[in-house]
Scaffold this active site. Sequence first.
Site, PDB file in Angstrom:
ATOM      1  N   VAL A 251      18.993  -8.635  30.251  1.00  0.00           N
ATOM      2  CA  VAL A 251      19.712  -7.406  30.336  1.00  0.00           C
ATOM      3  C   VAL A 251      20.216  -7.286  31.906  1.00  0.00           C
ATOM      4  O   VAL A 251      21.368  -6.850  32.019  1.00  0.00           O
ATOM      5  CB  VAL A 251      18.836  -6.420  29.837  1.00  0.00           C
ATOM      6  CG1 VAL A 251      19.335  -4.881  29.981  1.00  0.00           C
ATOM      7  CG2 VAL A 251      18.106  -6.421  28.366  1.00  0.00           C
TER       8      VAL A 251
ATOM      9  N   ARG B 119       4.998 -24.569  32.526  1.00  0.00           N
ATOM     10  CA  ARG B 119       4.792 -23.087  32.738  1.00  0.00           C
ATOM     11  C   ARG B 119       3.546 -22.639  31.919  1.00  0.00           C
ATOM     12  O   ARG B 119       3.317 -22.949  30.773  1.00  0.00           O
ATOM     13  CB  ARG B 119       5.979 -22.420  31.968  1.00  0.00           C
ATOM     14  CG  ARG B 119       5.645 -20.887  32.132  1.00  0.00           C
ATOM     15  CD  ARG B 119       6.541 -20.116  31.084  1.00  0.00           C
ATOM     16  NE  ARG B 119       6.362 -18.829  31.124  1.00  0.00           N
ATOM     17  CZ  ARG B 119       6.412 -17.875  30.142  1.00  0.00           C
ATOM     18  NH1 ARG B 119       6.748 -18.491  28.899  1.00  0.00           N
ATOM     19  NH2 ARG B 119       6.063 -16.648  30.280  1.00  0.00           N
TER      20      ARG B 119
ATOM     21  N   ARG C 282       8.048  -3.693  23.169  1.00  0.00           N
ATOM     22  CA  ARG C 282       6.753  -3.176  23.777  1.00  0.00           C
ATOM     23  C   ARG C 282       6.753  -1.831  24.219  1.00  0.00           C
ATOM     24  O   ARG C 282       8.075  -1.324  24.902  1.00  0.00           O
ATOM     25  CB  ARG C 282       6.252  -3.926  24.768  1.00  0.00           C
ATOM     26  CG  ARG C 282       5.911  -5.453  24.460  1.00  0.00           C
ATOM     27  CD  ARG C 282       5.414  -6.230  25.671  1.00  0.00           C
ATOM     28  NE  ARG C 282       5.676  -7.707  25.226  1.00  0.00           N
ATOM     29  CZ  ARG C 282       5.941  -8.731  26.241  1.00  0.00           C
ATOM     30  NH1 ARG C 282       6.265  -8.140  27.404  1.00  0.00           N
ATOM     31  NH2 ARG C 282       6.274  -9.728  25.689  1.00  0.00           N
TER      32      ARG C 282
ATOM     33  N   ASP D 240      17.385  -5.525  20.759  1.00  0.00           N
ATOM     34  CA  ASP D 240      18.493  -6.056  21.597  1.00  0.00           C
ATOM     35  C   ASP D 240      19.425  -5.313  22.393  1.00  0.00           C
ATOM     36  O   ASP D 240      19.907  -4.478  21.434  1.00  0.00           O
ATOM     37  CB  ASP D 240      19.074  -7.233  20.764  1.00  0.00           C
ATOM     38  CG  ASP D 240      20.067  -8.271  21.459  1.00  0.00           C
ATOM     39  OD1 ASP D 240      20.907  -7.363  22.447  1.00  0.00           O
ATOM     40  OD2 ASP D 240      20.215  -9.269  21.250  1.00  0.00           O
ATOM     41  N   MET D 241      19.262  -5.390  23.525  1.00  0.00           N
ATOM     42  CA  MET D 241      20.292  -4.150  24.261  1.00  0.00           C
ATOM     43  C   MET D 241      21.665  -4.211  23.860  1.00  0.00           C
ATOM     44  O   MET D 241      22.186  -3.221  23.755  1.00  0.00           O
ATOM     45  CB  MET D 241      20.100  -4.470  25.705  1.00  0.00           C
ATOM     46  CG  MET D 241      20.339  -3.243  26.704  1.00  0.00           C
ATOM     47  SD  MET D 241      20.196  -1.575  26.117  1.00  0.00           S
ATOM     48  CE  MET D 241      18.787  -1.446  27.191  1.00  0.00           C
TER      49      MET D 241
ATOM     50  N   GLU E  46      13.586 -19.622  36.027  1.00  0.00           N
ATOM     51  CA  GLU E  46      12.203 -20.263  36.161  1.00  0.00           C
ATOM     52  C   GLU E  46      12.297 -21.806  36.261  1.00  0.00           C
ATOM     53  O   GLU E  46      11.344 -22.408  36.929  1.00  0.00           O
ATOM     54  CB  GLU E  46      11.538 -19.472  35.291  1.00  0.00           C
ATOM     55  CG  GLU E  46      11.466 -17.898  35.527  1.00  0.00           C
ATOM     56  CD  GLU E  46      11.111 -17.198  34.161  1.00  0.00           C
ATOM     57  OE1 GLU E  46       9.833 -16.741  33.849  1.00  0.00           O
ATOM     58  OE2 GLU E  46      11.973 -16.826  33.202  1.00  0.00           O
TER      59      GLU E  46
ATOM     60  N   HIS F  21       5.966 -12.660  35.173  1.00  0.00           N
ATOM     61  CA  HIS F  21       7.307 -12.845  35.577  1.00  0.00           C
ATOM     62  C   HIS F  21       7.286 -13.365  37.006  1.00  0.00           C
ATOM     63  O   HIS F  21       8.314 -13.263  37.805  1.00  0.00           O
ATOM     64  CB  HIS F  21       8.277 -11.524  35.390  1.00  0.00           C
ATOM     65  CG  HIS F  21       8.491 -11.007  34.187  1.00  0.00           C
ATOM     66  ND1 HIS F  21       9.044  -9.669  33.638  1.00  0.00           N
ATOM     67  CD2 HIS F  21       8.745 -11.800  32.856  1.00  0.00           C
ATOM     68  CE1 HIS F  21       9.051  -9.661  32.488  1.00  0.00           C
ATOM     69  NE2 HIS F  21       9.010 -10.965  31.946  1.00  0.00           N
TER      70      HIS F  21
ATOM     71  N   GLU G 175      20.908  -9.407  34.015  1.00  0.00           N
ATOM     72  CA  GLU G 175      22.182  -9.753  34.592  1.00  0.00           C
ATOM     73  C   GLU G 175      23.239  -9.672  33.857  1.00  0.00           C
ATOM     74  O   GLU G 175      24.500  -9.721  34.515  1.00  0.00           O
ATOM     75  CB  GLU G 175      21.896 -11.627  34.367  1.00  0.00           C
ATOM     76  CG  GLU G 175      20.797 -12.101  35.275  1.00  0.00           C
ATOM     77  CD  GLU G 175      20.369 -13.440  34.944  1.00  0.00           C
ATOM     78  OE1 GLU G 175      21.286 -14.151  34.414  1.00  0.00           O
ATOM     79  OE2 GLU G 175      19.031 -13.703  35.156  1.00  0.00           O
TER      80      GLU G 175
ATOM     81  N   ILE H  14      14.727  -7.644  33.894  1.00  0.00           N
ATOM     82  CA  ILE H  14      14.828  -6.840  32.747  1.00  0.00           C
ATOM     83  C   ILE H  14      15.483  -7.629  31.552  1.00  0.00           C
ATOM     84  O   ILE H  14      16.663  -8.142  31.529  1.00  0.00           O
ATOM     85  CB  ILE H  14      15.752  -5.563  32.841  1.00  0.00           C
ATOM     86  CG1 ILE H  14      15.453  -4.945  34.188  1.00  0.00           C
ATOM     87  CG2 ILE H  14      15.915  -4.864  31.547  1.00  0.00           C
ATOM     88  CD1 ILE H  14      14.268  -4.061  34.245  1.00  0.00           C
ATOM     89  N   GLY H  15      14.486  -8.390  30.682  1.00  0.00           N
ATOM     90  CA  GLY H  15      14.772  -9.060  29.464  1.00  0.00           C
ATOM     91  C   GLY H  15      14.297  -8.598  28.410  1.00  0.00           C
ATOM     92  O   GLY H  15      14.147  -7.197  28.205  1.00  0.00           O
ATOM     93  N   ASN H  16      14.020  -9.375  27.582  1.00  0.00           N
ATOM     94  CA  ASN H  16      13.096  -8.775  26.355  1.00  0.00           C
ATOM     95  C   ASN H  16      11.993  -8.375  26.744  1.00  0.00           C
ATOM     96  O   ASN H  16      11.521  -7.251  26.454  1.00  0.00           O
ATOM     97  CB  ASN H  16      12.881 -10.067  25.141  1.00  0.00           C
ATOM     98  CG  ASN H  16      12.771  -9.519  23.941  1.00  0.00           C
ATOM     99  OD1 ASN H  16      13.156  -8.339  23.687  1.00  0.00           O
ATOM    100  ND2 ASN H  16      12.467 -10.364  22.959  1.00  0.00           N
ATOM    101  N   GLY H  17      11.329  -8.956  27.608  1.00  0.00           N
ATOM    102  CA  GLY H  17       9.964  -8.472  28.437  1.00  0.00           C
ATOM    103  C   GLY H  17      10.480  -7.635  29.403  1.00  0.00           C
ATOM    104  O   GLY H  17      11.687  -8.543  30.080  1.00  0.00           O
TER     105      GLY H  17
ATOM    106  N   ASN I 171       7.763 -25.683  28.440  1.00  0.00           N
ATOM    107  CA  ASN I 171       7.222 -24.500  28.178  1.00  0.00           C
ATOM    108  C   ASN I 171       6.818 -24.674  26.764  1.00  0.00           C
ATOM    109  O   ASN I 171       7.551 -24.720  25.715  1.00  0.00           O
ATOM    110  CB  ASN I 171       8.340 -23.382  28.619  1.00  0.00           C
ATOM    111  CG  ASN I 171       7.722 -22.046  28.226  1.00  0.00           C
ATOM    112  OD1 ASN I 171       6.555 -21.905  27.633  1.00  0.00           O
ATOM    113  ND2 ASN I 171       8.571 -21.046  28.502  1.00  0.00           N
TER     114      ASN I 171
HETATM  115  P1  AMP Z   1      15.608 -12.704  28.317  1.00  0.00           P
HETATM  116  O1  AMP Z   1      14.398 -12.245  27.656  1.00  0.00           O
HETATM  117  O2  AMP Z   1      15.718 -12.493  29.890  1.00  0.00           O
HETATM  118  O3  AMP Z   1      16.227 -14.128  27.703  1.00  0.00           O
HETATM  119  O4  AMP Z   1      16.575 -11.683  27.909  1.00  0.00           O
HETATM  120  C1  AMP Z   1      16.956 -11.384  26.507  1.00  0.00           C
HETATM  121  C2  AMP Z   1      17.699 -10.190  26.361  1.00  0.00           C
HETATM  122  O5  AMP Z   1      18.790  -9.760  26.891  1.00  0.00           O
HETATM  123  C3  AMP Z   1      18.173  -9.961  24.838  1.00  0.00           C
HETATM  124  O6  AMP Z   1      17.252  -9.618  23.736  1.00  0.00           O
HETATM  125  C4  AMP Z   1      19.193  -8.935  25.069  1.00  0.00           C
HETATM  126  O7  AMP Z   1      18.592  -7.541  24.834  1.00  0.00           O
HETATM  127  C5  AMP Z   1      19.594  -9.077  26.511  1.00  0.00           C
HETATM  128  N1  AMP Z   1      21.122  -9.325  26.628  1.00  0.00           N
HETATM  129  C6  AMP Z   1      21.526 -10.649  26.691  1.00  0.00           C
HETATM  130  N2  AMP Z   1      22.854 -10.583  26.981  1.00  0.00           N
HETATM  131  C7  AMP Z   1      23.234  -9.127  26.986  1.00  0.00           C
HETATM  132  C8  AMP Z   1      24.494  -8.487  27.270  1.00  0.00           C
HETATM  133  N3  AMP Z   1      25.502  -8.996  27.426  1.00  0.00           N
HETATM  134  N4  AMP Z   1      24.260  -7.056  27.314  1.00  0.00           N
HETATM  135  C9  AMP Z   1      23.017  -6.383  27.194  1.00  0.00           C
HETATM  136  N5  AMP Z   1      21.899  -7.167  26.864  1.00  0.00           N
HETATM  137  C10 AMP Z   1      21.972  -8.405  26.886  1.00  0.00           C
END
Ligand code: AMP
Length: 400
Positions: A332, A91, A241, A283-284, A385, A180, A334, A209-212, A7
């Site tokens: 988020v 990717r 965003r 960051d959640m 991915e 995605h 997961e 549901i991640g950063n994006g 990537n």
């Molecule tokens: P990704 O883009 O899929 O790598 O997701 C990254 C985001 O997942 C981070 O910015 C966090 O906000 C969120 N994250 C990771 N672990 C947790 C957790 N235990 N609880 C809530 N949010 C999480």
Amino acid sequence: MKVLVINSGSSSLKYQLYDMEDESVMAKGRVERIGMESSILSHEVENKPEIREVSEILDHTTAVRKVLDMLTHRDFGVLGSIREIQAVGHRVVHGGESFGESALVTQEVKLEIRRLFDLAPLHNPAHMTGITAVEANLPDVPQAVVFDTAFHQSMPPTSYLYAIPTVLYRKHKIRRYGFHGTSVDYVVRGAAELLGRPLADLKLVVCHIGNGASCTAVLHGKSYDTSMGMTPLEGLMMGTRSGDLDPAVVPFTINKEDLTLNEVNSMLNKHSGLLAVSGVSSDMREVVQAMNEGNESARLAFEMYAYRIRKYIGAYAAAMNGLDAVVFTAGVGENSDVLRKRVCEGLSFFGLALDEQRNAERSGEPRKITTDDSKVAALVVPTNEELLIARDTYRLVRQS
Ligand code: AMP
């Protein structure tokens, strides 16, 4: 067969080496700060401490060479020779309308990816650099490209067109593409397995549901609609965003705040979402912590974030005239049981009954988080991915 998954970003390059015999990850890592002072290569092999090497890596060709050196390193490597790498998968964010599936890299494919630079000016050129860097280091090894947009090419025009003059679509391909896709493609297969039903029979909403963040309506195994649009800015509220917004906000803000178009673009992509509303973080985990400590802005951000996911799930259930399962995935999705609970609480009207104990369990495995008699299931399916890229690459190279 050993497959290297890459990537490539503008100043970074992530990699994973797969042994396709058992789909195990032999090694993985990343090169950061390519072209800057003090580039960092981090390399990880299972059950061994991570190696970090700081050096000057001026371009992607050197970065790939360093990765290959590391993979064959006497102490930290996992290969006797780079000749063991039989395929490389990349990717690629944007495949436009040209790619409805993954493809082997050929001159025509490279030309087409170049033609798509306009649609993904930050990403596609960086991916192309990665492909060229691999060619320079492994000239005889076949390469494949796997697109984030490809899975969504099945969307009907009612989903992908914007209601703007159609000349803009004809001339410039301004339409919704969605992203995605590789993740969604991977998790729907896991969801079908968990539900014990053929994917072709199912109506699913995947919440990546991640950063994006995005929601996708997957009807009978194919993308029917998705919340991201021509770019990943549309749709859900995300880490930084804005997601959906009245386009009139843009000229209005430009006038009122004396901003340039670039500044507003940057505001919507990098300074909005959870970060802007909470005033705490993108960051959640940090937003939830602040909310639990009584921060009202953090609570509002969390509530807006969950509300918008719920709205999309409702909309897509209507779009598909039914729903078998909601699937949560990515950082988020997961990991945050609190967020999943808040989203699912508002879906009890169509028979989704969350099992709080199952939801709170921590496990990296795919699982159901609703009760056994819930009419609509909710699932957590960890995304992967890289594995899907490795599988597609392996399949394409074997078929060629
Ligand atoms: P990704 O883009 O899929 O790598 O997701 C990254 C985001 O997942 C981070 O910015 C966090 O906000 C969120 N994250 C990771 N672990 C947790 C957790 N235990 N609880 C809530 N949010 C999480």
